[in-house]
Each structure stands twice: as structure tokens, then as C-alpha cells.
Motif scaffolding. Structure first.
Motif, PDB file in Angstrom:
ATOM      1  N   GLY A   1       7.842  -0.191  -1.155  1.00 35.65           N
ATOM      2  CA  GLY A   1       7.132   0.666  -0.230  1.00 35.65           C
ATOM      3  C   GLY A   1       7.295   0.702   1.665  1.00 35.65           C
ATOM      4  N   ALA A   2       8.792   0.146   1.232  1.00 40.54           N
ATOM      5  CA  ALA A   2       9.147  -0.306   2.531  1.00 40.54           C
ATOM      6  C   ALA A   2      10.191   1.080   2.657  1.00 40.54           C
ATOM      7  CB  ALA A   2      10.014  -1.427   3.017  1.00 40.54           C
ATOM      8  N   THR A   3      10.848   1.089   1.697  1.00 39.28           N
ATOM      9  CA  THR A   3      11.672   2.004   1.365  1.00 39.28           C
ATOM     10  C   THR A   3      10.967   3.573   1.193  1.00 39.28           C
ATOM     11  OG1 THR A   3      13.076   1.507  -0.507  1.00 39.28           O
ATOM     12  CG2 THR A   3      13.462   3.634  -0.407  1.00 39.28           C
ATOM     13  N   VAL A   4       9.842   4.020   0.483  1.00 41.56           N
ATOM     14  CA  VAL A   4       9.207   5.187   0.790  1.00 41.56           C
ATOM     15  C   VAL A   4       8.521   5.018   2.422  1.00 41.56           C
ATOM     16  CG1 VAL A   4       6.931   5.642   0.462  1.00 41.56           C
ATOM     17  CG2 VAL A   4       8.477   4.844  -1.477  1.00 41.56           C
ATOM     18  N   PHE A   5       8.122   3.838   3.189  1.00 40.57           N
ATOM     19  CA  PHE A   5       7.650   4.242   4.451  1.00 40.57           C
ATOM     20  C   PHE A   5       9.044   5.093   5.406  1.00 40.57           C
ATOM     21  CE2 PHE A   5       7.739   1.831   9.053  1.00 40.57           C
ATOM     22  CZ  PHE A   5       6.560   3.061   9.082  1.00 40.57           C
ATOM     23  N   PHE A   6       9.877   3.824   5.429  1.00 38.52           N
ATOM     24  CA  PHE A   6      11.300   4.467   6.603  1.00 38.52           C
ATOM     25  C   PHE A   6      11.938   5.516   5.721  1.00 38.52           C
ATOM     26  CE2 PHE A   6      11.150  -0.483   6.749  1.00 38.52           C
ATOM     27  CZ  PHE A   6      11.125  -0.365   8.508  1.00 38.52           C
ATOM     28  N   THR A   7      11.701   5.870   4.482  1.00 40.82           N
ATOM     29  CA  THR A   7      12.094   7.266   4.106  1.00 40.82           C
ATOM     30  C   THR A   7      11.158   8.989   5.009  1.00 40.82           C
ATOM     31  OG1 THR A   7      12.849   6.665   2.441  1.00 40.82           O
ATOM     32  CG2 THR A   7      12.137   9.202   2.559  1.00 40.82           C
TER      33      THR A   7
ATOM     34  N   ARG B   1       4.428   8.880  -2.483  1.00 39.72           N
ATOM     35  CA  ARG B   1       4.092   7.659  -3.268  1.00 39.72           C
ATOM     36  C   ARG B   1       3.651   7.271  -4.766  1.00 39.72           C
ATOM     37  NH1 ARG B   1      -1.521   6.113  -1.842  1.00 39.72           N
ATOM     38  NH2 ARG B   1      -2.417   3.597  -1.710  1.00 39.72           N
ATOM     39  N   TYR B   2       3.141   8.998  -4.083  1.00 42.27           N
ATOM     40  CA  TYR B   2       2.984   9.888  -5.428  1.00 42.27           C
ATOM     41  C   TYR B   2       4.148   9.696  -6.886  1.00 42.27           C
ATOM     42  CZ  TYR B   2       1.837  13.041  -8.598  1.00 42.27           C
ATOM     43  OH  TYR B   2       1.408  14.370  -9.831  1.00 42.27           O
ATOM     44  N   ILE B   3       5.601  10.180  -6.094  1.00 40.32           N
ATOM     45  CA  ILE B   3       6.523  10.440  -7.143  1.00 40.32           C
ATOM     46  C   ILE B   3       6.470   8.575  -7.606  1.00 40.32           C
ATOM     47  CG2 ILE B   3       8.983  10.751  -6.879  1.00 40.32           C
ATOM     48  CD1 ILE B   3       8.426  12.834  -5.624  1.00 40.32           C
ATOM     49  N   VAL B   4       6.334   7.651  -6.693  1.00 44.50           N
ATOM     50  CA  VAL B   4       6.682   5.940  -7.259  1.00 44.50           C
ATOM     51  C   VAL B   4       5.639   5.594  -7.909  1.00 44.50           C
ATOM     52  CG1 VAL B   4       7.022   4.306  -6.401  1.00 44.50           C
ATOM     53  CG2 VAL B   4       8.456   6.236  -5.240  1.00 44.50           C
ATOM     54  N   SER B   5       4.258   6.063  -7.775  1.00 39.57           N
ATOM     55  CA  SER B   5       3.005   5.486  -8.535  1.00 39.57           C
ATOM     56  C   SER B   5       3.231   5.708  -9.704  1.00 39.57           C
ATOM     57  CB  SER B   5       1.829   5.738  -7.571  1.00 39.57           C
ATOM     58  OG  SER B   5       1.119   7.654  -6.874  1.00 39.57           O
ATOM     59  N   THR B   6       3.581   7.186  -9.990  1.00 37.55           N
ATOM     60  CA  THR B   6       3.128   7.808 -11.439  1.00 37.55           C
ATOM     61  C   THR B   6       4.535   7.934 -12.035  1.00 37.55           C
ATOM     62  OG1 THR B   6       3.956   9.986 -10.718  1.00 37.55           O
ATOM     63  CG2 THR B   6       2.195   9.909  -9.861  1.00 37.55           C
TER      64      THR B   6
ATOM     65  N   ILE C   1       0.557  -0.867   0.156  1.00 40.39           N
ATOM     66  CA  ILE C   1       0.163  -0.227  -0.031  1.00 40.39           C
ATOM     67  C   ILE C   1       1.009   1.274   0.143  1.00 40.39           C
ATOM     68  CG2 ILE C   1      -1.868   1.400   1.390  1.00 40.39           C
ATOM     69  CD1 ILE C   1      -2.777  -1.546   2.313  1.00 40.39           C
ATOM     70  N   CYS C   2       2.265   1.339   0.483  1.00 39.29           N
ATOM     71  CA  CYS C   2       2.581   2.134   0.577  1.00 39.29           C
ATOM     72  C   CYS C   2       3.520   2.805  -0.414  1.00 39.29           C
ATOM     73  CB  CYS C   2       4.038   2.043   1.376  1.00 39.29           C
ATOM     74  SG  CYS C   2       3.593   1.933   3.896  1.00 39.29           S
ATOM     75  N   SER C   3       3.736   1.803  -1.204  1.00 42.34           N
ATOM     76  CA  SER C   3       4.121   1.499  -2.971  1.00 42.34           C
ATOM     77  C   SER C   3       3.485   2.831  -3.308  1.00 42.34           C
ATOM     78  CB  SER C   3       4.603   0.666  -3.386  1.00 42.34           C
ATOM     79  OG  SER C   3       3.345  -0.296  -3.892  1.00 42.34           O
ATOM     80  N   GLY C   4       1.556   2.664  -3.482  1.00 40.26           N
ATOM     81  CA  GLY C   4       1.153   2.939  -4.374  1.00 40.26           C
ATOM     82  C   GLY C   4       0.596   2.200  -5.294  1.00 40.26           C
ATOM     83  N   ALA C   5       1.176   1.265  -5.475  1.00 39.40           N
ATOM     84  CA  ALA C   5       0.751   0.039  -6.821  1.00 39.40           C
ATOM     85  C   ALA C   5      -0.578  -0.405  -6.017  1.00 39.40           C
ATOM     86  CB  ALA C   5       1.360  -1.491  -6.779  1.00 39.40           C
ATOM     87  N   ASP C   6      -1.678  -1.338  -7.548  1.00 34.23           N
ATOM     88  CA  ASP C   6      -2.780  -1.286  -7.024  1.00 34.23           C
ATOM     89  C   ASP C   6      -2.742  -2.702  -6.648  1.00 34.23           C
ATOM     90  OD1 ASP C   6      -5.325  -2.647  -8.457  1.00 34.23           O
ATOM     91  OD2 ASP C   6      -5.631  -1.114 -10.048  1.00 34.23           O
ATOM     92  N   THR C   7      -3.336  -2.593  -5.898  1.00 34.30           N
ATOM     93  CA  THR C   7      -3.340  -3.650  -5.094  1.00 34.30           C
ATOM     94  C   THR C   7      -3.748  -5.071  -5.693  1.00 34.30           C
ATOM     95  OG1 THR C   7      -5.215  -2.964  -3.008  1.00 34.30           O
ATOM     96  CG2 THR C   7      -2.646  -2.552  -2.987  1.00 34.30           C
ATOM     97  N   ASP C   8      -5.494  -5.287  -6.420  1.00 31.72           N
ATOM     98  CA  ASP C   8      -6.078  -5.818  -7.059  1.00 31.72           C
ATOM     99  C   ASP C   8      -5.358  -6.142  -7.959  1.00 31.72           C
ATOM    100  OD1 ASP C   8      -8.072  -5.590  -5.259  1.00 31.72           O
ATOM    101  OD2 ASP C   8      -9.087  -3.453  -6.794  1.00 31.72           O
ATOM    102  N   ILE C   9      -4.795  -5.769  -8.822  1.00 33.13           N
ATOM    103  CA  ILE C   9      -4.241  -6.188  -9.833  1.00 33.13           C
ATOM    104  C   ILE C   9      -2.927  -6.838  -9.688  1.00 33.13           C
ATOM    105  CG2 ILE C   9      -2.437  -5.311 -11.909  1.00 33.13           C
ATOM    106  CD1 ILE C   9      -4.073  -3.078 -12.260  1.00 33.13           C
ATOM    107  N   LEU C  10      -2.201  -6.605  -8.357  1.00 31.77           N
ATOM    108  CA  LEU C  10      -1.094  -6.890  -7.989  1.00 31.77           C
ATOM    109  C   LEU C  10      -1.115  -8.156  -7.469  1.00 31.77           C
ATOM    110  CD1 LEU C  10       2.262  -6.006  -7.802  1.00 31.77           C
ATOM    111  CD2 LEU C  10       1.643  -5.317  -5.478  1.00 31.77           C
ATOM    112  N   GLU C  11      -2.181  -8.856  -6.978  1.00 27.51           N
ATOM    113  CA  GLU C  11      -2.925  -9.954  -6.748  1.00 27.51           C
ATOM    114  C   GLU C  11      -2.628 -10.717  -7.410  1.00 27.51           C
ATOM    115  OE1 GLU C  11      -6.615  -9.024  -4.835  1.00 27.51           O
ATOM    116  OE2 GLU C  11      -5.529  -8.723  -2.445  1.00 27.51           O
TER     117      GLU C  11
END
Length: 366
Positions: free
Chosen positions: A32-38, A76-81, A8-18
Motif C-alpha cells: 500500500g505504501a508503494t501504491v501511495f507514493f507512486t 490500487r485496483y491492479i494490486v487488489s485484483t 487500505i491503500c493496498s486494496g486488501a480486505d481489512t477484516d480478513i487481514l486483521e
């Protein structure tokens, strides 16, 4: 649970990623872990920086938490876009503004932590600066009081000089009448004759003046010394009043400036570390090959885009057809005599009603 949170932190679509493989899910969980710890590091850095400003734990933690959320949302926005197109140069061009933003964020995050890491060295620099400021402050205040104190001390010296000069005169007259009595000077006659008495009277008169001068000068000197003591007290009071301002010279800006006086290399490497942390999710997406998630996301977006274009083209074709039909209908009606006769009749009735109404209005005016 933790893996899902990082996805979720990575901004990815969880439905597609499943629908993708475990490896693909782990890749986005790492991003996402990198985004969170940053964001966590941003929270810590901002809290420390704001504590130096507000000197209050609750305010520092509260505003630091808001800043951490802001950095988390930006990352999260930077990575997801960033979309994988399969063309590295296009992806790099797409990510360039985001990389520049990441550099700015890295600077903002790293600076407060540098202040904490080099706190002892910064305190030493601040101590030296405070000492210099204290001496400069004392000299500036002394420059305000020193001319008046010097003038008063000069007056005291003048008073003392007058007494000394008078004492010299008295001593000279004393030696004169003693020498006259001993017969070693003056008339050279031994004994206390008229000349001796005259010189003794001059001495006694001058001695009385000396005693009076000492009394007067003692009072004047005491008054001058009291003025000097008052000025010195006022000087010390002003120094004591302004010293707390210098003692509190350890705010955020002062610490940043003190950090700038230290060697730049350690700070530069800390900045590079945070820059690497901040840009790692972006470069991870840029350097990674186009995976199943990217293909599925592209397929879903293309399907939506195609559906929208189809609906748009359909509506345009429908409008174009409807306009053509209306043009034909009105062209046929244009040459129909029955419709012409009916519309002519109604128009005639309308003009008659308008004429009657105009006549009644004019009649009422007259």
C-alpha cells in the motif's frame, strides 16, 4: 494509524487481514505504501507538466491532484485484483494486462519529471532553437521587403549616375573653353574670342541643366529614401510583432522535443526507475508465497460461491419438481368427465353471448 492507512491503500480486505499475523499485515502495508507514493509522484509530475501548459499554480495543482487520485485508484485496483492461485504461470498471465498498464503509467509519470530534472539542458536547447527561429523569421520577413527595397536603392543609384554623368559632361566643356581661352586647344589663339564664347555658353547651359537635375534628383532621392525608411520600419515592426511568438516557444511539446535531442540513456534509466516503482507492488504479490490472507480470502470466496451454487441448484430442483407435479395434475384432469361437462357448458354460454352480441351489432347497422 499510518499502517492502517497503507493497508487500505493496498486494496486488501481489512477484516480478513486483521485475523492474520503481523508479518502478513506488514507485507500489505508495504504494498500500500508503494501504491501511495507512486500516486504522490504522479501528482508532482502531473502538476509540473500542467504548470508548463497553464502557467498557473492553482490549475496545475488542481488537475495534478485529480491525476494523482486516478493513478492511485488504478494502482490500487491492479494490486487488489491479482489473486494468488499457487501457480506462478497462471498468476503471471493474469497480471500481464496489469503490467502493460503499469508500463504506460510509468511512462506518463516519468516524462514530466525528466523535463524538470533536465530543465537546464532543455533550456539550452530551446535557446538555440529560438535563435535559429529568430534568424529564420527575420530572413523570411526580409525576403518580403528586400525586393522592393533593392528596387528603390537601384532607382537612387540611377539618379546619382545621371548626375555624375552630367557632371562629367560639364567638366569636359569647362576644360574645353578654358583650353580655348589659354590657346592650348581648339583654334590655338590666346584670348576670349567667338569660339570661346560659344563653348562657354554651351558649358553654362549644361551647368544650368546640371543644377536643375541635382534639384530634381534630390527631391526624388529624398522621396525614395523615405520609402526605404518606411519599408525598413515596417520590417522591424513585423519582426518585433512576431518575436514574442518565438520567445514563448517553451511549451510542453517543445520541451518534450528538446528532451528528445538529448542523450537517451539518462532518460531511459529514469524511466526504468519509475517502471520498477510502478510494477513493484505487482511483482511483490507475484513473487510472494501464498500467505494466510490469501487462504482466508480464498476460503471466504469459495464459501460465498458454494452458497450461491447451492441456492441455484435448489431453485432449479424446486422448479423441476413443481413442473413434474403440474404435469401430473393436468394429466389427471384431462380425463375427468365432470370437468369436461362443466367447461362444455360454460363454452356454450360464451358462444351464445357472442352470437347475440354480433346480431345486435348487425341490427344497429341496418
Amino acid at each position: 494509524m499510518l499502517k492502517q492507512f497503507f493497508i487500505i491503500c493496498s486494496g486488501a480486505d481489512t477484516d480478513i487481514l486483521e485475523q492474520c499475523s503481523k508479518g502478513e499485515q506488514n507485507k500489505y502495508a508495504g504494498i500500500g505504501a508503494t501504491v501511495f507514493f507512486t500516486a504522490l509522484m504522479a501528482f508532482i509530475a502531473a502538476s509540473y507538466a500542467l504548470y508548463t501548459v497553464f502557467d498557473n499554480y492553482y490549475a496545475a495543482i488542481g488537475f495534478g491532484f485529480i491525476w494523482g487520485l486516478l493513478i492511485f485508484n488504478l494502482d490500487r485496483y491492479i494490486v487488489s485484483t491479482i489473486k494468488k492461485t499457487g501457480r506462478f504461470l497462471d498468476e503471471l498471465l493474469q497480471a500481464t494486462p496489469r503490467i502493460m498498464l503499469a508500463v504506460i503509467i510509468a511512462i506518463v509519470i516519468s516524462k514530466p519529471l525528466e523535463l524538470k530534472i533536465f530543465e537546464k539542458e532543455i533550456n539550452q536547447v530551446l535557446l538555440e532553437q529560438k535563435n535559429d527561429l529568430t534568424l529564420a523569421n527575420q530572413n523570411q520577413i526580409l525576403a518580403q521587403f528586400n525586393p522592393e527595397i533593392t528596387a528603390l536603392e537601384t532607382d537612387i543609384t540611377t539618379l546619382e549616375s545621371k548626375v555624375i554623368n552630367k557632371e562629367v559632361e560639364v567638366n569636359a566643356l569647362y576644360n574645353t573653353y578654358i583650353s580655348e581661352a589659354e590657346g592650348t586647344a581648339g583654334t590655338n589663339h590666346l584670348g576670349k574670342g567667338p569660339v570661346y564664347k560659344e563653348k562657354r555658353e554651351k558649358h553654362d547651359a549644361l551647368l544650368a541643366e546640371l543644377q536643375q537635375l541635382k534639384l530634381e534628383n534630390k527631391e526624388k532621392k529624398a522621396d525614395l529614401e523615405q520609402q526605404i525608411a518606411t519599408l525598413k520600419t515596417n520590417y522591424q515592426l513585423q519582426v518585433d510583432t512576431t518575436q514574442p511568438v518565438i520567445n514563448n516557444f517553451d511549451g510542453l511539446m517543445a520541451r518534450v522535443n528538446a528532451l528528445g535531442t538529448l542523450s537517451w540513456m539518462p532518460s531511459f534509466f529514469i524511466f526504468l526507475l519509475f517502471l520498477a516503482i510502478e510494477t513493484s507492488p505487482i511483482f511483490a504479490k507475484l513473487l510472494s508465497p501464498k500467505g494466510p490472507y490469501d487462504f482466508k480470502l480464498e476460503d471466504l470466496e469459495m464459501a460465498i460461491k458454494t452458497h450461491v451454487l447451492q441456492n441455484k441448484n435448489q431453485r432449479e430442483a424446486l422448479l423441476k419438481t413443481d413442473n413434474a407435479i403440474n404435469d401430473r395434475v393436468y394429466a389427471d384432469l384431462k380425463t375427468e368427465d365432470e370437468l369436461y361437462t362443466y367447461k362444455r357448458k360454460k363454452t356454450r354460454e360464451l358462444m351464445q353471448l357472442q352470437a347475440d352480441a354480433f346480431f345486435k351489432h348487425q341490427k344497429n347497422i341496418l
